[in-house]
Design an enzyme around this catalytic site. Structure first.
Site, mmCIF file in Angstrom:
data_model
loop_
_atom_site.group_PDB
_atom_site.id
_atom_site.type_symbol
_atom_site.label_atom_id
_atom_site.label_comp_id
_atom_site.label_asym_id
_atom_site.label_seq_id
_atom_site.Cartn_x
_atom_site.Cartn_y
_atom_site.Cartn_z
ATOM 1 N N HIS A 141 0.996 -1.015 0.181
ATOM 2 C CA HIS A 141 0.560 0.270 0.404
ATOM 3 C C HIS A 141 0.927 0.955 0.380
ATOM 4 O O HIS A 141 2.252 1.058 0.089
ATOM 5 C CB HIS A 141 -0.609 0.310 1.640
ATOM 6 C CG HIS A 141 -1.591 -0.954 1.815
ATOM 7 N ND1 HIS A 141 -2.557 -1.244 1.106
ATOM 8 C CD2 HIS A 141 -1.462 -2.300 1.927
ATOM 9 C CE1 HIS A 141 -3.933 -2.037 2.112
ATOM 10 N NE2 HIS A 141 -2.578 -3.136 1.656
ATOM 11 N N TYR A 142 0.138 2.247 -0.576
ATOM 12 C CA TYR A 142 0.861 3.816 0.449
ATOM 13 C C TYR A 142 -0.037 4.408 1.232
ATOM 14 O O TYR A 142 -0.996 4.076 0.722
ATOM 15 C CB TYR A 142 1.323 4.522 -0.701
ATOM 16 C CG TYR A 142 0.289 5.439 -1.747
ATOM 17 C CD1 TYR A 142 -0.641 6.049 -1.078
ATOM 18 C CD2 TYR A 142 0.222 5.975 -3.261
ATOM 19 C CE1 TYR A 142 -2.469 6.473 -1.602
ATOM 20 C CE2 TYR A 142 -0.882 6.368 -3.767
ATOM 21 C CZ TYR A 142 -2.321 6.086 -3.205
ATOM 22 O OH TYR A 142 -2.818 7.166 -3.519
ATOM 23 N N THR A 143 0.244 5.163 1.938
ATOM 24 C CA THR A 143 -0.098 5.247 3.629
ATOM 25 C C THR A 143 -1.730 6.762 2.756
ATOM 26 O O THR A 143 -2.235 6.116 3.368
ATOM 27 C CB THR A 143 0.608 6.249 4.153
ATOM 28 O OG1 THR A 143 1.178 6.995 3.462
ATOM 29 C CG2 THR A 143 1.010 5.077 5.287
ATOM 30 N N GLU A 203 2.489 -0.195 4.415
ATOM 31 C CA GLU A 203 2.170 0.748 3.866
ATOM 32 C C GLU A 203 3.336 1.744 3.912
ATOM 33 O O GLU A 203 4.593 1.544 4.999
ATOM 34 C CB GLU A 203 1.392 1.748 5.251
ATOM 35 C CG GLU A 203 -0.010 1.540 5.841
ATOM 36 C CD GLU A 203 -1.295 1.163 4.243
ATOM 37 O OE1 GLU A 203 -0.730 2.353 3.359
ATOM 38 O OE2 GLU A 203 -2.293 1.025 5.058
ATOM 39 N N HIS A 212 -2.427 -2.731 -3.073
ATOM 40 C CA HIS A 212 -4.045 -2.581 -3.133
ATOM 41 C C HIS A 212 -5.029 -2.362 -4.393
ATOM 42 O O HIS A 212 -6.347 -2.744 -4.296
ATOM 43 C CB HIS A 212 -4.215 -1.784 -1.668
ATOM 44 C CG HIS A 212 -5.324 -1.837 -1.428
ATOM 45 N ND1 HIS A 212 -5.819 -0.541 -0.103
ATOM 46 C CD2 HIS A 212 -6.339 -2.424 -0.857
ATOM 47 C CE1 HIS A 212 -6.704 -1.131 0.357
ATOM 48 N NE2 HIS A 212 -6.658 -1.776 -0.124
ATOM 49 N N ASP A 227 -3.807 2.675 -4.876
ATOM 50 C CA ASP A 227 -2.212 2.779 -4.444
ATOM 51 C C ASP A 227 -1.789 1.382 -4.333
ATOM 52 O O ASP A 227 -2.768 0.178 -4.661
ATOM 53 C CB ASP A 227 -2.356 2.958 -2.580
ATOM 54 C CG ASP A 227 -2.806 1.660 -1.639
ATOM 55 O OD1 ASP A 227 -4.564 1.922 -1.768
ATOM 56 O OD2 ASP A 227 -2.515 1.128 -0.951
HETATM 57 ZN ZN LIG Z 1 -3.926 0.569 0.110
#
Ligand SMILES: [Zn+2]
Length: 242
Positions: free
Chosen positions: A29-31, A94, A136, A146
């Site tokens: 993911h990215y935050t 993340e 994600h 993301d």
């Molecule tokens: Zn995510």
């Protein structure tokens, strides 16, 4: 192989995995928040009910929030290769980046190096095959973007994490492809693992493009995308055959 240096910042947001416990998937993911502090604060706030096993800052610092044996709350409503409830079987990472909402920017080398090191350790310690390393947006194309088109999946694949075949040298030159076979292209998408819902095919195409043809992610099934789909599907078929 060097082991990742991991710091601890326990989150209260976790639960039990189903029995028998199985960890065979990695979700990146990215935050999508303004900075690391805000993101980690949110992932540790009991009122949010969200978390991830790890957070990687832009300077490469790795935090562990949830023990791997526990279920973290990062995937949400999602599906891959016909399976849902992916929090149950996955490890979630993340990666700090403001994301498309707050100023999406390249992932620094220190951060990618830390991600590579952590992922390499995880796929070595758990039975996580390359075809089950996902972003994600791959598992929730209708809701998520993301880690996005700037994430260096190619770099990870070269380190043995996930799948990212090199594009054919002559791609996009037409090669006499007159029209895109839509049914065949959607079959390729589904065979890779994407959940292709009728009427929302372009969302799955866009998710595929972000990951495998990141120069353009407009969700349009152009000739180059169709060629790339066939190429990636072949790589996934090979990986699944083991
Ligand atoms: Zn995510």
């Amino acid at each position: 192989m060097s082991l990742p240096q991991v710091r601890s910042r326990p989150s209260p947001n976790h639960g039990t995995r189903g029995e028998p416990a199985r960890i065979d998937m990695l979700v990146l993911h990215y935050t999508g928040m303004k900075n690391a502090q805000e993101a980690i604060g949110r992932l540790c706030d009991p009122s949010t009910r969200v978390s991830a096993h790890y957070v990687i800052e832009e300077n490469g610092t790795i935090w562990q929030l949830v023990p791997e044996a526990r279920r973290a709350f990062h995937a949400g409503r999602s599906c891959w290769a016909g399976e849902s409830d992916l929090n149950n079987v996955s490890i979630g990472i993340e990666i700090v980046n403001p994301g498309h909402e707050w100023g999406y920017r390249p992932f620094p080398d220190e951060q990618m190096a830390a991600a590579e090191c952590l992922c390499r350790d995880l796929v070595a310690r758990h039975p996580i095959p390359p075809h089950r390393v996902v972003g994600h947006s791959d598992i929730a194309p209708d809701r998520k973007a993301d880690p996005g088109e700037l994430f260096d999946w190619r770099r990870l694949a070269r380190a043995g994490i996930g799948i990212w075949p090199e594009p054919a040298a002559d791609r996009g030159r037409g090669r006499g492809v007159a029209a895109v076979e839509r049914a065949a292209a959607f079959a390729d998408l589904a065979a890779i693992g994407y959940w292709v819902t009728a009427g929302a095919e372009s969302l799955a195409v866009a998710a595929f493009q972000r990951r495998f043809r990141p120069e353009r992610w407009d969700g349009r099934l152009d000739v180059e995308t169709a060629q790339r789909l066939a190429e990636v599907r072949a790589a996934y078929d090979r990986a699944r055959q083991g």
